[in-house]
Design a protein around this motif. Structure first.
Motif, PDB file in Angstrom:
ATOM      1  N   LYS A  14       0.832  -1.206   0.000  1.00 21.59           N
ATOM      2  CA  LYS A  14       0.000   0.000   0.000  1.00 21.59           C
ATOM      3  C   LYS A  14       0.871   1.263   0.000  1.00 21.59           C
ATOM      4  CE  LYS A  14      -3.856  -2.173   2.343  1.00 21.59           C
ATOM      5  NZ  LYS A  14      -4.581  -2.321   3.605  1.00 21.59           N
ATOM      6  N   GLU A  15       1.939   1.255   0.777  1.00 22.18           N
ATOM      7  CA  GLU A  15       2.826   2.411   0.840  1.00 22.18           C
ATOM      8  C   GLU A  15       3.563   2.624  -0.476  1.00 22.18           C
ATOM      9  OE1 GLU A  15       3.229   4.736   3.401  1.00 22.18           O
ATOM     10  OE2 GLU A  15       1.397   3.744   4.079  1.00 22.18           O
ATOM     11  N   LEU A  16       4.022   1.549  -1.095  1.00 24.63           N
ATOM     12  CA  LEU A  16       4.733   1.678  -2.376  1.00 24.63           C
ATOM     13  C   LEU A  16       3.824   2.252  -3.461  1.00 24.63           C
ATOM     14  CD1 LEU A  16       6.945  -1.549  -2.519  1.00 24.63           C
ATOM     15  CD2 LEU A  16       7.700   0.826  -2.188  1.00 24.63           C
ATOM     16  N   ALA A  17       2.534   2.014  -3.355  1.00 25.29           N
ATOM     17  CA  ALA A  17       1.591   2.573  -4.331  1.00 25.29           C
ATOM     18  C   ALA A  17       1.604   4.098  -4.292  1.00 25.29           C
ATOM     19  CB  ALA A  17       0.187   2.042  -4.074  1.00 25.29           C
ATOM     20  N   SER A  18       1.981   4.675  -3.156  1.00 27.65           N
ATOM     21  CA  SER A  18       2.044   6.136  -3.043  1.00 27.65           C
ATOM     22  C   SER A  18       3.455   6.673  -3.259  1.00 27.65           C
ATOM     23  CB  SER A  18       1.525   6.577  -1.662  1.00 27.65           C
ATOM     24  OG  SER A  18       2.434   6.190  -0.650  1.00 27.65           O
ATOM     25  N   LEU A  19       4.374   5.807  -3.654  1.00 33.15           N
ATOM     26  CA  LEU A  19       5.762   6.194  -3.915  1.00 33.15           C
ATOM     27  C   LEU A  19       6.145   5.783  -5.339  1.00 33.15           C
ATOM     28  CD1 LEU A  19       7.320   5.035  -0.522  1.00 33.15           C
ATOM     29  CD2 LEU A  19       7.211   7.396  -1.344  1.00 33.15           C
ATOM     30  N   PRO A  20       5.710   6.557  -6.337  1.00 34.74           N
ATOM     31  CA  PRO A  20       6.007   6.196  -7.728  1.00 34.74           C
ATOM     32  C   PRO A  20       7.507   6.027  -7.963  1.00 34.74           C
ATOM     33  CG  PRO A  20       4.470   8.040  -7.633  1.00 34.74           C
ATOM     34  CD  PRO A  20       4.964   7.804  -6.222  1.00 34.74           C
ATOM     35  N   GLY A  21       7.839   4.975  -8.683  1.00 36.62           N
ATOM     36  CA  GLY A  21       9.236   4.712  -9.008  1.00 36.62           C
ATOM     37  C   GLY A  21       9.931   3.791  -8.024  1.00 36.62           C
ATOM     38  N   TRP A  22       9.353   3.615  -6.841  1.00 39.67           N
ATOM     39  CA  TRP A  22       9.931   2.722  -5.837  1.00 39.67           C
ATOM     40  C   TRP A  22       9.331   1.333  -6.003  1.00 39.67           C
ATOM     41  CZ3 TRP A  22      13.864   3.995  -2.615  1.00 39.67           C
ATOM     42  CH2 TRP A  22      14.187   5.360  -2.515  1.00 39.67           C
ATOM     43  N   SER A  23      10.168   0.326  -5.815  1.00 41.79           N
ATOM     44  CA  SER A  23       9.699  -1.057  -5.866  1.00 41.79           C
ATOM     45  C   SER A  23      10.534  -1.873  -4.895  1.00 41.79           C
ATOM     46  CB  SER A  23       9.828  -1.618  -7.288  1.00 41.79           C
ATOM     47  OG  SER A  23      11.190  -1.619  -7.684  1.00 41.79           O
ATOM     48  N   GLY A  24      10.106  -3.094  -4.680  1.00 41.00           N
ATOM     49  CA  GLY A  24      10.857  -3.986  -3.806  1.00 41.00           C
ATOM     50  C   GLY A  24       9.939  -4.854  -2.987  1.00 41.00           C
ATOM     51  N   ASP A  25      10.488  -5.359  -1.903  1.00 39.24           N
ATOM     52  CA  ASP A  25       9.735  -6.220  -1.002  1.00 39.24           C
ATOM     53  C   ASP A  25      10.137  -5.885   0.422  1.00 39.24           C
ATOM     54  OD1 ASP A  25      12.209  -7.497  -0.491  1.00 39.24           O
ATOM     55  OD2 ASP A  25      11.842  -8.973  -2.057  1.00 39.24           O
ATOM     56  N   THR A  26       9.744  -6.705   1.362  1.00 38.90           N
ATOM     57  CA  THR A  26       9.991  -6.380   2.767  1.00 38.90           C
ATOM     58  C   THR A  26      11.469  -6.416   3.147  1.00 38.90           C
ATOM     59  OG1 THR A  26       9.565  -8.673   3.412  1.00 38.90           O
ATOM     60  CG2 THR A  26       7.698  -7.123   3.535  1.00 38.90           C
ATOM     61  N   SER A  27      12.320  -6.904   2.257  1.00 37.66           N
ATOM     62  CA  SER A  27      13.751  -6.921   2.566  1.00 37.66           C
ATOM     63  C   SER A  27      14.469  -5.655   2.099  1.00 37.66           C
ATOM     64  CB  SER A  27      14.435  -8.154   1.960  1.00 37.66           C
ATOM     65  OG  SER A  27      14.383  -8.109   0.551  1.00 37.66           O
ATOM     66  N   THR A  74      16.431  -1.325   6.655  1.00 30.39           N
ATOM     67  CA  THR A  74      16.907  -1.067   8.012  1.00 30.39           C
ATOM     68  C   THR A  74      17.594  -2.337   8.491  1.00 30.39           C
ATOM     69  OG1 THR A  74      15.055   0.455   8.369  1.00 30.39           O
ATOM     70  CG2 THR A  74      16.236  -0.295  10.324  1.00 30.39           C
ATOM     71  N   HIS A  75      18.914  -2.358   8.369  1.00 32.39           N
ATOM     72  CA  HIS A  75      19.685  -3.569   8.662  1.00 32.39           C
ATOM     73  C   HIS A  75      19.432  -4.080  10.078  1.00 32.39           C
ATOM     74  CE1 HIS A  75      21.801  -3.300   4.864  1.00 32.39           C
ATOM     75  NE2 HIS A  75      21.949  -2.003   5.097  1.00 32.39           N
ATOM     76  N   ASP A  76      19.368  -3.187  11.053  1.00 39.19           N
ATOM     77  CA  ASP A  76      19.165  -3.592  12.449  1.00 39.19           C
ATOM     78  C   ASP A  76      17.833  -4.302  12.663  1.00 39.19           C
ATOM     79  OD1 ASP A  76      21.575  -2.390  12.981  1.00 39.19           O
ATOM     80  OD2 ASP A  76      20.709  -0.637  13.970  1.00 39.19           O
ATOM     81  N   SER A  77      16.849  -3.996  11.817  1.00 41.81           N
ATOM     82  CA  SER A  77      15.518  -4.595  11.956  1.00 41.81           C
ATOM     83  C   SER A  77      15.298  -5.762  11.003  1.00 41.81           C
ATOM     84  CB  SER A  77      14.433  -3.535  11.723  1.00 41.81           C
ATOM     85  OG  SER A  77      14.524  -2.543  12.716  1.00 41.81           O
ATOM     86  N   GLY A  78      16.220  -5.973  10.096  1.00 45.96           N
ATOM     87  CA  GLY A  78      16.109  -7.104   9.185  1.00 45.96           C
ATOM     88  C   GLY A  78      15.160  -6.893   8.031  1.00 45.96           C
ATOM     89  N   GLY A  79      14.906  -5.643   7.662  1.00 45.81           N
ATOM     90  CA  GLY A  79      14.032  -5.394   6.524  1.00 45.81           C
ATOM     91  C   GLY A  79      13.588  -3.951   6.461  1.00 45.81           C
ATOM     92  N   VAL A  80      12.584  -3.714   5.651  1.00 45.83           N
ATOM     93  CA  VAL A  80      12.077  -2.364   5.420  1.00 45.83           C
ATOM     94  C   VAL A  80      11.210  -1.938   6.607  1.00 45.83           C
ATOM     95  CG1 VAL A  80      10.670  -0.920   3.891  1.00 45.83           C
ATOM     96  CG2 VAL A  80      12.164  -2.679   2.930  1.00 45.83           C
ATOM     97  N   THR A  81      11.446  -0.708   7.077  1.00 46.92           N
ATOM     98  CA  THR A  81      10.694  -0.141   8.204  1.00 46.92           C
ATOM     99  C   THR A  81      10.176   1.239   7.823  1.00 46.92           C
ATOM    100  OG1 THR A  81      12.577   1.004   9.201  1.00 46.92           O
ATOM    101  CG2 THR A  81      12.264  -1.318   9.822  1.00 46.92           C
ATOM    102  N   GLY A  82       9.508   1.873   8.760  1.00 50.63           N
ATOM    103  CA  GLY A  82       9.029   3.231   8.562  1.00 50.63           C
ATOM    104  C   GLY A  82      10.163   4.207   8.286  1.00 50.63           C
ATOM    105  N   LYS A  83      11.346   3.934   8.813  1.00 52.31           N
ATOM    106  CA  LYS A  83      12.503   4.802   8.544  1.00 52.31           C
ATOM    107  C   LYS A  83      12.824   4.818   7.049  1.00 52.31           C
ATOM    108  CE  LYS A  83      15.965   5.011  11.438  1.00 52.31           C
ATOM    109  NZ  LYS A  83      17.066   4.722  12.374  1.00 52.31           N
ATOM    110  N   ASP A  84      12.679   3.674   6.402  1.00 49.87           N
ATOM    111  CA  ASP A  84      12.953   3.590   4.963  1.00 49.87           C
ATOM    112  C   ASP A  84      11.910   4.357   4.164  1.00 49.87           C
ATOM    113  OD1 ASP A  84      15.261   1.746   5.146  1.00 49.87           O
ATOM    114  OD2 ASP A  84      13.751   0.433   6.008  1.00 49.87           O
ATOM    115  N   LEU A  85      10.650   4.258   4.571  1.00 51.06           N
ATOM    116  CA  LEU A  85       9.596   5.000   3.871  1.00 51.06           C
ATOM    117  C   LEU A  85       9.799   6.504   4.037  1.00 51.06           C
ATOM    118  CD1 LEU A  85       6.483   2.830   4.781  1.00 51.06           C
ATOM    119  CD2 LEU A  85       7.823   2.796   2.655  1.00 51.06           C
TER     120      LEU A  85
END
Length: 98
Positions: A14-27, A74-85
């Protein structure tokens, strides 16, 4: 949701849908942009670096002439977090200025 908590696939989609050009997964999420010139791209990378320092959250950056790829996790958390967004949104604001 904590900025440090790994995001679920559903939430990230859902968040990536509001970030055109960004793609990926939870990692990892990523965006590649093409700057109008090499020096403009290098300047953008510098400005993203200033933002990253202010947020204490640093992207992976790959420069290939005018093409710049920003990778976020976010390496410390093992994946994508709010900090990345948050950093992705900041990068997007800077991209609009080139």
């Amino acid at each position: 949701m904590s900025d440090q908590a790994p995001l679920t696939s559903e939430f990230l989609s859902k968040e990536l849908a509001s970030l055109p050009g960004w793609s990926g997964d939870t990692s990892r999420i990523a965006r590649t942009i093409e700057a109008p010139s090499f020096l403009t791209g290098v300047d953008l990378v510098h400005r993203v670096g200033v933002l990253a320092e202010a947020l204490n959250h640093h992207p992976d950056i790959d420069i290939r002439w005018r093409r710049i790829t920003f990778g976020l996790t976010t390496h410390d958390s093992g994946g994508v977090t709010g900090k990345d967004l948050a950093l992705a949104r900041g990068i997007d604001r800077l991209v609009l200025t080139i």
